[in-house]
Design an enzyme around this catalytic site. Structure first.
Site, PDB file in Angstrom:
ATOM      1  N   ASP A 238      -1.077  -4.200  10.255  1.00 41.44           N
ATOM      2  CA  ASP A 238      -2.425  -4.379   9.743  1.00 41.44           C
ATOM      3  C   ASP A 238      -3.280  -3.334  10.447  1.00 41.44           C
ATOM      4  O   ASP A 238      -3.142  -3.102  11.650  1.00 41.44           O
ATOM      5  CB  ASP A 238      -2.937  -5.793  10.031  1.00 41.44           C
ATOM      6  CG  ASP A 238      -4.062  -6.159   9.090  1.00 41.44           C
ATOM      7  OD1 ASP A 238      -3.807  -6.255   7.868  1.00 41.44           O
ATOM      8  OD2 ASP A 238      -5.202  -6.334   9.551  1.00 41.44           O
ATOM      9  N   SER A 239      -4.129  -2.682   9.680  1.00 39.46           N
ATOM     10  CA  SER A 239      -4.871  -1.570  10.263  1.00 39.46           C
ATOM     11  C   SER A 239      -6.280  -1.516   9.699  1.00 39.46           C
ATOM     12  O   SER A 239      -6.598  -2.197   8.729  1.00 39.46           O
ATOM     13  CB  SER A 239      -4.131  -0.255   9.996  1.00 39.46           C
ATOM     14  OG  SER A 239      -3.747  -0.177   8.636  1.00 39.46           O
TER      15      SER A 239
ATOM     16  N   LYS B 289      -0.541  14.328  10.595  1.00 36.44           N
ATOM     17  CA  LYS B 289      -1.085  12.969  10.754  1.00 36.44           C
ATOM     18  C   LYS B 289      -0.097  12.080  11.510  1.00 36.44           C
ATOM     19  O   LYS B 289      -0.480  11.312  12.387  1.00 36.44           O
ATOM     20  CB  LYS B 289      -1.428  12.356   9.379  1.00 36.44           C
ATOM     21  CG  LYS B 289      -2.006  10.951   9.496  1.00 36.44           C
ATOM     22  CD  LYS B 289      -2.437  10.351   8.164  1.00 36.44           C
ATOM     23  CE  LYS B 289      -2.937   8.910   8.381  1.00 36.44           C
ATOM     24  NZ  LYS B 289      -3.292   8.225   7.140  1.00 36.44           N
TER      25      LYS B 289
ATOM     26  N   ARG C 211      -0.959   4.535  13.341  1.00 41.36           N
ATOM     27  CA  ARG C 211       0.267   3.941  12.790  1.00 41.36           C
ATOM     28  C   ARG C 211       1.508   4.509  13.488  1.00 41.36           C
ATOM     29  O   ARG C 211       2.409   3.774  13.896  1.00 41.36           O
ATOM     30  CB  ARG C 211       0.315   4.238  11.284  1.00 41.36           C
ATOM     31  CG  ARG C 211       1.467   3.650  10.534  1.00 41.36           C
ATOM     32  CD  ARG C 211       1.196   3.675   9.041  1.00 41.36           C
ATOM     33  NE  ARG C 211       0.007   2.907   8.715  1.00 41.36           N
ATOM     34  CZ  ARG C 211      -1.185   3.441   8.395  1.00 41.36           C
ATOM     35  NH1 ARG C 211      -1.324   4.749   8.274  1.00 41.36           N
ATOM     36  NH2 ARG C 211      -2.229   2.670   8.195  1.00 41.36           N
TER      37      ARG C 211
ATOM     38  N   ASN D 297       0.854  -1.192   0.000  1.00 43.26           N
ATOM     39  CA  ASN D 297       0.000   0.000   0.000  1.00 43.26           C
ATOM     40  C   ASN D 297       0.894   1.248   0.000  1.00 43.26           C
ATOM     41  O   ASN D 297       1.590   1.529   0.985  1.00 43.26           O
ATOM     42  CB  ASN D 297      -0.897  -0.044   1.247  1.00 43.26           C
ATOM     43  CG  ASN D 297      -1.812   1.154   1.354  1.00 43.26           C
ATOM     44  OD1 ASN D 297      -1.429   2.275   1.046  1.00 43.26           O
ATOM     45  ND2 ASN D 297      -3.031   0.923   1.803  1.00 43.26           N
TER      46      ASN D 297
ATOM     47  N   TYR E 288      -9.466   5.960   4.085  1.00 42.15           N
ATOM     48  CA  TYR E 288     -10.625   6.689   4.611  1.00 42.15           C
ATOM     49  C   TYR E 288     -10.263   8.077   5.160  1.00 42.15           C
ATOM     50  O   TYR E 288     -11.097   8.734   5.773  1.00 42.15           O
ATOM     51  CB  TYR E 288     -11.297   5.866   5.717  1.00 42.15           C
ATOM     52  CG  TYR E 288     -11.804   4.515   5.254  1.00 42.15           C
ATOM     53  CD1 TYR E 288     -13.103   4.359   4.776  1.00 42.15           C
ATOM     54  CD2 TYR E 288     -10.979   3.392   5.271  1.00 42.15           C
ATOM     55  CE1 TYR E 288     -13.568   3.115   4.346  1.00 42.15           C
ATOM     56  CE2 TYR E 288     -11.433   2.149   4.847  1.00 42.15           C
ATOM     57  CZ  TYR E 288     -12.726   2.020   4.383  1.00 42.15           C
ATOM     58  OH  TYR E 288     -13.188   0.795   3.946  1.00 42.15           O
ATOM     59  N   ASP E 289      -9.036   8.524   4.943  1.00 43.01           N
ATOM     60  CA  ASP E 289      -8.595   9.818   5.483  1.00 43.01           C
ATOM     61  C   ASP E 289      -9.544  10.985   5.145  1.00 43.01           C
ATOM     62  O   ASP E 289      -9.771  11.842   5.997  1.00 43.01           O
ATOM     63  CB  ASP E 289      -7.173  10.158   5.006  1.00 43.01           C
ATOM     64  CG  ASP E 289      -6.118   9.407   5.798  1.00 43.01           C
ATOM     65  OD1 ASP E 289      -6.429   8.917   6.901  1.00 43.01           O
ATOM     66  OD2 ASP E 289      -4.979   9.313   5.330  1.00 43.01           O
TER      67      ASP E 289
HETATM   68  P1  ITT Z   1      -0.792  -4.059   2.969  1.00 50.86           P
HETATM   69  O1  ITT Z   1      -1.493  -5.241   3.597  1.00 50.86           O
HETATM   70  O2  ITT Z   1      -0.060  -4.433   1.724  1.00 50.86           O
HETATM   71  O3  ITT Z   1       0.042  -3.322   3.931  1.00 50.86           O
HETATM   72  P2  ITT Z   1      -3.483  -2.987   2.792  1.00 50.86           P
HETATM   73  O4  ITT Z   1      -4.057  -1.699   2.325  1.00 50.86           O
HETATM   74  O5  ITT Z   1      -4.148  -4.256   2.296  1.00 50.86           O
HETATM   75  O6  ITT Z   1      -1.920  -3.007   2.459  1.00 50.86           O
HETATM   76  P3  ITT Z   1      -4.506  -3.521   5.422  1.00 50.86           P
HETATM   77  O7  ITT Z   1      -4.986  -4.877   5.063  1.00 50.86           O
HETATM   78  O8  ITT Z   1      -3.855  -3.296   6.749  1.00 50.86           O
HETATM   79  O9  ITT Z   1      -3.467  -2.990   4.353  1.00 50.86           O
HETATM   80  O10 ITT Z   1      -5.763  -2.564   5.256  1.00 50.86           O
HETATM   81  C1  ITT Z   1      -5.755  -1.330   5.832  1.00 50.86           C
HETATM   82  C2  ITT Z   1      -6.908  -0.535   5.252  1.00 50.86           C
HETATM   83  O11 ITT Z   1      -7.498   0.233   6.317  1.00 50.86           O
HETATM   84  C3  ITT Z   1      -6.394   0.487   4.239  1.00 50.86           C
HETATM   85  O12 ITT Z   1      -6.377  -0.072   2.933  1.00 50.86           O
HETATM   86  C4  ITT Z   1      -7.382   1.617   4.419  1.00 50.86           C
HETATM   87  O13 ITT Z   1      -8.559   1.347   3.701  1.00 50.86           O
HETATM   88  C5  ITT Z   1      -7.693   1.559   5.927  1.00 50.86           C
HETATM   89  N1  ITT Z   1      -6.733   2.399   6.677  1.00 50.86           N
HETATM   90  C6  ITT Z   1      -5.779   1.964   7.551  1.00 50.86           C
HETATM   91  N2  ITT Z   1      -5.048   2.992   8.004  1.00 50.86           N
HETATM   92  C7  ITT Z   1      -5.533   4.087   7.411  1.00 50.86           C
HETATM   93  C8  ITT Z   1      -5.169   5.444   7.443  1.00 50.86           C
HETATM   94  O14 ITT Z   1      -4.124   5.865   8.148  1.00 50.86           O
HETATM   95  N3  ITT Z   1      -5.875   6.305   6.727  1.00 50.86           N
HETATM   96  C9  ITT Z   1      -6.912   5.890   5.973  1.00 50.86           C
HETATM   97  N4  ITT Z   1      -7.307   4.622   5.860  1.00 50.86           N
HETATM   98  C10 ITT Z   1      -6.617   3.711   6.570  1.00 50.86           C
END
Ligand code: ITT
Length: 203
Positions: free
Chosen positions: A75-76, A181, A187, A15, A160-161
């Site tokens: 993971d977030s 941020k 994070r 990402n 979703y920022d």
């Molecule tokens: P990687 O697993 O490759 O790191 P990913 O986007 O699939 O990329 P996640 O499975 O952890 O990662 O999904 C996190 C999602 O949550 C991310 O794609 C956003 O939609 C949301 N998200 C997490 N942190 C965010 C942030 O700081 N700002 C906005 N949206 C966020």
């Protein structure tokens, strides 16, 4: 970790928005920050876990075994109280497999169109893992409370920022910019905690 030494750490993410923030949070730490762009190939990872912990550990372990470097994964997700904690671990794929950030945002806003201001509480959550080539790992978490706006605002950040207004702010995460941020985000909090926990030579 010895501060006088230069170390290489692989960032286990595809990402781009996330990678930009992680690189910025880790700047000035004698760390060479490697990403998938520094390798000829990169493992495909299916995020099949039902928790942030499971997914973060899986990503970190697979990439550490591949790169043979200390590896950082996280993971977030966004947890919205009105939606019973959704989208949560499904945040990246909320509107369907390969959904765009805009499609995910539209789905949230649509489901929340009847939700009053007081009920729009939410939080971003992050679980970070630093996995060492010897199999040892460190885990930490961070969260950032806020509210879901009625429409998207701002261009910075990702995910979703544009609809997340952090507590104590009147603008969205996408309006306040990466520097601000990184002072308050889920994070940044999780990664700073990892660095407080890790007090060993990881080279
Ligand atoms: P990687 O697993 O490759 O790191 P990913 O986007 O699939 O990329 P996640 O499975 O952890 O990662 O999904 C996190 C999602 O949550 C991310 O794609 C956003 O939609 C949301 N998200 C997490 N942190 C965010 C942030 O700081 N700002 C906005 N949206 C966020």
């Amino acid at each position: 970790m010895k501060r006088d030494k230069y170390i290489e750490i692989a960032i286990a993410s595809r990402n781009k928005g996330k990678i930009r923030e992680i690189k910025s949070i880790l700047s000035g730490k004698n760390i060479k920050r490697l990403t998938y762009l520094d390798f000829k190939s990169w493992p495909e990872i299916e995020e099949s876990g039902s928790s942030y912990e499971e997914n973060a550990l899986k990503k970190a372990k697979i990439v550490a075994n591949f790169t043979k470097k200390p590896t950082l994964a996280e993971d977030s997700g966004l947890e919205i109280d009105y939606l019973g904690g959704d989208p949560g671990v499904k945040s990246a794929r909320y509107a369907g497999e390969n959904s765009t950030d805009l499609e995910n945002i539209k789905k949230v806003l649509n489901l929340m169109k009847n939700c009053p201001f007081e009920g729009r509480t939410a939080r971003f959550r992050c679980v970070a893992v630093l996995y060492l080539p010897n199999g040892k790992f460190f885990m930490s978490q961070g969260k950032c409370e806020g509210k879901i706006d009625y429409s998207p605002h701002g261009e910075s950040g990702f995910g979703y920022d544009p609809i997340f207004v952090p507590e104590g702010h009147s603008y969205t995460m996408a309006q306040i910019g990466i520097e601000e941020k990184n002072k308050i985000s889920h994070r940044a909090k999780a990664l700073k905690k990892i660095w407080r926990i890790v007090n060993i030579d990881i080279s």
